[in-house]
Scaffold this active site. Sequence first.
Site, mmCIF file in Angstrom:
data_model
loop_
_atom_site.group_PDB
_atom_site.id
_atom_site.type_symbol
_atom_site.label_atom_id
_atom_site.label_comp_id
_atom_site.label_asym_id
_atom_site.label_seq_id
_atom_site.Cartn_x
_atom_site.Cartn_y
_atom_site.Cartn_z
ATOM 1 N N SER A 66 0.831 -1.198 0.000
ATOM 2 C CA SER A 66 0.000 0.000 0.000
ATOM 3 C C SER A 66 0.877 1.264 0.000
ATOM 4 O O SER A 66 1.689 1.451 -0.902
ATOM 5 C CB SER A 66 -0.963 -0.020 1.189
ATOM 6 O OG SER A 66 -1.943 0.992 1.071
ATOM 7 N N ASP A 76 -9.729 -3.650 -5.716
ATOM 8 C CA ASP A 76 -9.014 -2.525 -5.109
ATOM 9 C C ASP A 76 -9.226 -1.284 -5.972
ATOM 10 O O ASP A 76 -8.935 -1.314 -7.175
ATOM 11 C CB ASP A 76 -7.525 -2.876 -5.023
ATOM 12 C CG ASP A 76 -6.678 -1.784 -4.389
ATOM 13 O OD1 ASP A 76 -7.225 -0.725 -4.030
ATOM 14 O OD2 ASP A 76 -5.453 -1.997 -4.254
ATOM 15 N N HIS A 102 -8.406 -4.137 -1.116
ATOM 16 C CA HIS A 102 -7.108 -3.591 -0.728
ATOM 17 C C HIS A 102 -6.692 -4.213 0.613
ATOM 18 O O HIS A 102 -7.511 -4.336 1.524
ATOM 19 C CB HIS A 102 -7.195 -2.075 -0.593
ATOM 20 C CG HIS A 102 -5.876 -1.403 -0.480
ATOM 21 N ND1 HIS A 102 -5.038 -1.209 -1.561
ATOM 22 C CD2 HIS A 102 -5.223 -0.869 0.589
ATOM 23 C CE1 HIS A 102 -3.955 -0.588 -1.167
ATOM 24 N NE2 HIS A 102 -4.036 -0.379 0.133
#
Length: 317
Positions: free
Chosen positions: A154, A260, A290
């Site tokens: 991320s 995502d 995600h």
Amino acid sequence: MDPYKFLHIAVNTITRLGKRSETPADPNPHLHVLSKDLSINPSHNTWARIYLPQEALNHSSSSSFIKLPIIAFYHGGGFIALAANTTFFHDFLIELVQRTQCVLVSVNYRLAPEHRLPAAYDDALEALHWIRTSEDKWLTSFADYSKCYLMGESAGGNIAYNAGLRAAAEVDHLEPVKIKGLILVQPFFGGVKRTSSEERLANDMMLPQPVTDLLWELSLPVEADRDHEYSNPTAEKGSMVFDNIARLGWKVIVFGTYGDPLIDRQIDLVKSLQKHHAHVEGHFQGEDKHGAFGGQPTKGKALELYDTMKKLFTTNY
């Protein structure tokens, strides 16, 4: 929805109201993977958690022992939250180190908004120099500095990418550390114009659009928009670096899922690197959300990640 409430932070303050689970390091040699914390820069309160597979200890005295690849890992958290000792990342990295047999240095960098970007990138690069000069035995005895990979999940994927750009400009000063590639797991990138996936998943409960906008607002330099090079690697200024990545011969692997909101930006990065003839792979499949890779470290997407990394470690990039 209120993005401040979602992130557990108070409006107009830097008070973090949410308390995430933390796991202490454990150097017990009877564990499958040992871990310990070491300071990097006391003035910045940056530090690293080092992970070492127990199997390396068992075979280190053998004449056939081969040193292990080393990963510099940067945790996620939208640049404003979490840490190297957050249980989510600790559990994921324990499994990763055990299954791929590497030495891993998880970097605890400074957070925004107290320390806006590029502070995290500076800390990430400083950690590479710290690895280069450290006298810690786990590094000097077990890590193969000639096989170093930058990895992040991320926001950490964004940091790994941007730290890689900085490292590319001073490769000679990082010796004996030699970067072989970047491993970007659902990396966090943005832009002013919405992508199709951002519009399609604007109300995604794992990463809602108002939350991503707020994260950029809190982490980018003051008055910068989301097309800043830190956020949007395919913007005009960001794309200038692709040739350099190709020239160095690094392998770049990007992992993503179609559930995502960030997936389109991750695919665009892969396509841009391909156009500049970089060694890049995009692993995009499934409708997972995600955080899918670290969230279930013993199954699913994580297992695919480990298998890809093991193959990477045996190639000559």
